[in-house]
Design an enzyme around this catalytic site. Sequence first.
Site, PDB file in Angstrom:
ATOM      1  N   ARG A   1     -11.761  38.405  28.447  1.00 35.68           N
ATOM      2  CA  ARG A   1     -10.805  38.257  29.385  1.00 35.68           C
ATOM      3  C   ARG A   1     -11.771  38.667  30.238  1.00 35.68           C
ATOM      4  O   ARG A   1     -12.639  37.898  31.169  1.00 35.68           O
ATOM      5  CB  ARG A   1      -9.491  38.170  29.481  1.00 35.68           C
ATOM      6  CG  ARG A   1      -8.640  37.552  28.673  1.00 35.68           C
ATOM      7  CD  ARG A   1      -7.179  37.504  29.651  1.00 35.68           C
ATOM      8  NE  ARG A   1      -6.239  36.402  28.089  1.00 35.68           N
ATOM      9  CZ  ARG A   1      -4.997  36.789  28.229  1.00 35.68           C
ATOM     10  NH1 ARG A   1      -3.961  37.601  29.192  1.00 35.68           N
ATOM     11  NH2 ARG A   1      -4.396  35.417  27.869  1.00 35.68           N
TER      12      ARG A   1
ATOM     13  N   TYR B   1     -10.217  28.754  30.048  1.00 38.69           N
ATOM     14  CA  TYR B   1     -10.632  29.507  28.659  1.00 38.69           C
ATOM     15  C   TYR B   1      -9.873  30.792  28.878  1.00 38.69           C
ATOM     16  O   TYR B   1      -9.380  31.195  29.676  1.00 38.69           O
ATOM     17  CB  TYR B   1     -11.707  28.942  27.726  1.00 38.69           C
ATOM     18  CG  TYR B   1     -12.898  29.065  27.682  1.00 38.69           C
ATOM     19  CD1 TYR B   1     -13.507  30.412  28.866  1.00 38.69           C
ATOM     20  CD2 TYR B   1     -14.246  28.490  27.768  1.00 38.69           C
ATOM     21  CE1 TYR B   1     -13.960  30.023  28.578  1.00 38.69           C
ATOM     22  CE2 TYR B   1     -15.207  28.908  27.968  1.00 38.69           C
ATOM     23  CZ  TYR B   1     -15.834  30.385  28.730  1.00 38.69           C
ATOM     24  OH  TYR B   1     -16.941  30.493  29.169  1.00 38.69           O
ATOM     25  N   GLU B   2      -9.698  31.376  27.911  1.00 37.32           N
ATOM     26  CA  GLU B   2      -9.509  32.286  27.190  1.00 37.32           C
ATOM     27  C   GLU B   2      -8.192  33.212  28.360  1.00 37.32           C
ATOM     28  O   GLU B   2      -8.399  33.458  29.159  1.00 37.32           O
ATOM     29  CB  GLU B   2     -10.236  33.539  27.987  1.00 37.32           C
ATOM     30  CG  GLU B   2     -10.733  34.828  27.275  1.00 37.32           C
ATOM     31  CD  GLU B   2     -10.639  34.700  25.757  1.00 37.32           C
ATOM     32  OE1 GLU B   2     -10.942  33.447  24.876  1.00 37.32           O
ATOM     33  OE2 GLU B   2      -9.758  35.217  25.041  1.00 37.32           O
ATOM     34  N   GLY B   3      -6.672  32.104  28.282  1.00 43.14           N
ATOM     35  CA  GLY B   3      -6.022  32.109  29.556  1.00 43.14           C
ATOM     36  C   GLY B   3      -6.263  32.117  30.164  1.00 43.14           C
ATOM     37  O   GLY B   3      -7.384  32.126  31.302  1.00 43.14           O
TER      38      GLY B   3
END
Lengths: 562, 562
Positions: free
Chosen positions: B294, B430-432
């Site tokens: 993140r 992306y990535e949460g």
Amino acid sequence: MAYAAPLREIEFTLSAMAGADALGGLARFAEAGPDLRAAVLGEAAKLCEGALAPANAAGDAHGARLENGVVRTAPGFAAAHAALAEGGWYGVAADAAHGGMGLPHAFWCAANEMISGANLAFSMCPLLTVGHIEALEAHAPDWIRALYLPKLTSGRWTGTMCLTEPQAGSDVGALTTRAASNDDGTFAITGQKIYITWGDHDVAENVSHLVLARTPGAPEGAAGISLFLAPKFIPGADGAPGERNRIKVLSLERKLGVHGSPTCTMAFEGATAWLIGEENRGLAAMFTMMNNARLSVAMQGVGLAGAATAMALGYARERRQGRTPNGAGPIVEHAEVRRMLATMCARTAAARAVAYACAVAGDMGRAEDAPGRAGWAARAAFLTPIAKAFCTDVGFETASLNVQVHGGMGYIEDAGAAQLLRDARIPPIYEGTNGIQALDLVGRKLADGGEAARALLAEMAAGSDAPALAEARAALAATTDWMLAAGREDRAAGAAPYLRAWALTFGAHLMARGAAADPSFAPLSAVMQTRELPAVSALCREATDGAAALEALPLSDAAAFA
Amino acid sequence: MAYAAPLREIEFTLSAMAGADALGGLARFAEAGPDLRAAVLGEAAKLCEGALAPANAAGDAHGARLENGVVRTAPGFAAAHAALAEGGWYGVAADAAHGGMGLPHAFWCAANEMISGANLAFSMCPLLTVGHIEALEAHAPDWIRALYLPKLTSGRWTGTMCLTEPQAGSDVGALTTRAASNDDGTFAITGQKIYITWGDHDVAENVSHLVLARTPGAPEGAAGISLFLAPKFIPGADGAPGERNRIKVLSLERKLGVHGSPTCTMAFEGATAWLIGEENRGLAAMFTMMNNARLSVAMQGVGLAGAATAMALGYARERRQGRTPNGAGPIVEHAEVRRMLATMCARTAAARAVAYACAVAGDMGRAEDAPGRAGWAARAAFLTPIAKAFCTDVGFETASLNVQVHGGMGYIEDAGAAQLLRDARIPPIYEGTNGIQALDLVGRKLADGGEAARALLAEMAAGSDAPALAEARAALAATTDWMLAAGREDRAAGAAPYLRAWALTFGAHLMARGAAADPSFAPLSAVMQTRELPAVSALCREATDGAAALEALPLSDAAAFA
């Protein structure tokens, strides 16, 4: 993508917020009451859903193509144009004397919202043609009006505006295209124009160009620009397209979005043309048309915002992901998704309200028997840059939120959200960038000493007394006073946040009026007040920060910190 | 596009704002003082300018292609990878025991900012590989670490994360891929994964996949997920890639941007795999890796923001249009253009400061001899969602402002601004998603009773006493108290504006620190306070509005107003 026209939202905005019902009480628009309006807009909705939206994805994938000097449009675009022309939409707001329907411009705006929401790339063809018609109505000699307008209002021909040159974008006064007299009443236009929207195509039998150019010995800058008419095919007296004019399409731009709209670089190589209006008064003539075109672009923003919001709502009602408060419901039940959707709904409703309020004011200002006509015209002029900038910004913001609501799927081209985002990035740029709109607001639109601004503030003060609205009004009034006292650079440095503060406050005011008329609208009006209006105070603080802090930044210096 | 790495800005942020000089005083990073840092980052800058940026436009135009089941990357991407591998960048923050350099993660972040600014599509290859290395270092058995890590840190192999399935995006716990024991210590993985970034390619000799899957009889949901390693080619004991594993690339996504990054739909058809970490503890293992990933995505946002800002400044210093206060100067002299550029500069600087502060805190939290180590770790955890969401939002916002500064030219694909905008739209997803980050902030990151939040607030209170900062801190402190007392839905309804309020306040605090260290940074810090900080009060009001108003909206009802 399937498109469902937001007919009920448009009707409600026109009637309960923008005051459009009053138009039917004027001699000029005597038949344009709520019944006719509903019938007319219902037809537009069908057409947009049935003929325009189905061609939208193909327009993006296929694009417009230049083949042997001729532009070929995407599959479905010719049919879209034919449907629109057959319905009389190119002439809906045009004078009945030359084939128009003579209906309020606000009706055209509503149709344009739906056209733009269904197929933005296509929408530019009618947008430019309608602007072209207005310019000819206002400035062309009788014989040109008689010859061209029936062709344009029927959609047999389309129209363009040829302003921009490589060195003259926002600064139109810098253009260098020349117009030499041919000594037979015509002129020969020579020069290159860029970004000519729908400059050539295969959906109609002729293209009529309005071109800005300089006559020999004309003054420098904006004071030496004249407006000319140069058709693709020079029509005979009977209107039949004749000889090909000396106008070439050199190339099409490869753009981020609106691929279906041919954006042409065009060469005028001694093209035959006729003067429209007075010599050296071309910019003024173009401006009458541009004010309406700016509102038309505002409607594109509203159309995009409506389409993006509907797409996000549709997805969020279906997509299941994660545990919702009620169990395994769709993602619309997640508070954070609701926040995004609420933002989209509130801003879309505010943008729509501001745009139609501007449209109705414009119609009132044009109607000879409208009470307080001059005030309406001033109101329309004041609201135009606000509507253009705010609505197009909201179009892009909601398109981006729509991508976010879709998650990873939003980033995939096939889902439609990505196209909407790419398409939505152009309205904040063209027809005067949104920065230019803000400068217009704090410049020309406050040049009346604040009269139009204060009239709107007074009207708002007589409306809802909700504390959030009162707070926003107070901040806006104080900032208006500051702007009126400030110098040019200080005003310019705060122009953009000032414009946004106006739009949010006036939009929230109109939405409160809507909530008073229909309680089912009250929750959205409440969200507008609690979640969008707090930004007004912050925007007003930024607006009054002045130019000094910006000037202190070493932005011109490539060797400095950035 | 030419790319000039913002080396001086990165150095200044690390040193004067993020406190990176302290890292060199720790045993773990004893050599990582300012001198080595400058040398290392200087090398990264050269590499990004010379090998990565030149391939960026080709990556967009050519894209990654699937040919006969094999992914072919764009021209220049293999050379970019080779240059990065040769420079040791894949292992820069990896343990020296297996070929890494053992430098602080903050150094990797700085390299990653430049890599991302130069070529976002390519940057995902090292981003995923570095995350892959971290996961193996933390959770893999010794023999796997000995076999895989030297290959990965040297860049001879690359790594992926295979989480997402069509029905399991943000809700990873819903995945259904199965892992059956082969009774020889290996597992057979069967299932389909989507959105696998750099899932296959031709730039390295092997691809190592980390795959989340369920073993037979595992508990439902997140508690029944295990982590597996499945290589494309199964290596022999000597590390030479051997037999092709049963893993297929089914298709590549057609995306809005990052065309050069192959986004694969992959089928695992009984693929041979090894368990990483404990059975049913796969999500926890993945999360240690995801926290760093993140931050890596936050760096992508910073890299994009820096690139967009530099591009806009370069254009505005050259382009002449209209009369400026000094005559016919470039558009950087127009106040409204300066406003846009100032917004870009201020937000970029704030994003960079927040991201590096998070990176340094993470390194301090990992160093055994760091004083107050647990506090640093908590600070890093608290700042991670803030950095990920804010920096990626700022990356997109500045990319959009860059388009606007370019005017019509910004909408043309050839200019580069459009690609930057398209590329910049993915990091917020992306990535949460950024919504997930906000929920993490008001959920897990406040679950300590507000300890980490209050420590940061106290630190800020001990810094600059500028009134704008004090006002923002007060609003943020009150909102933090509100969040700690609020129920789950109310917190969620205000999570996103709360996160942004944190980022602006902390960013402005760090910038004030920078201004105190170097007066030439003071004008930008001042603009941050007068033009960006006023939004904090508005954001806090939105953050504390609660869920009730959102719940009152009939968003689930297709028949209601929208």
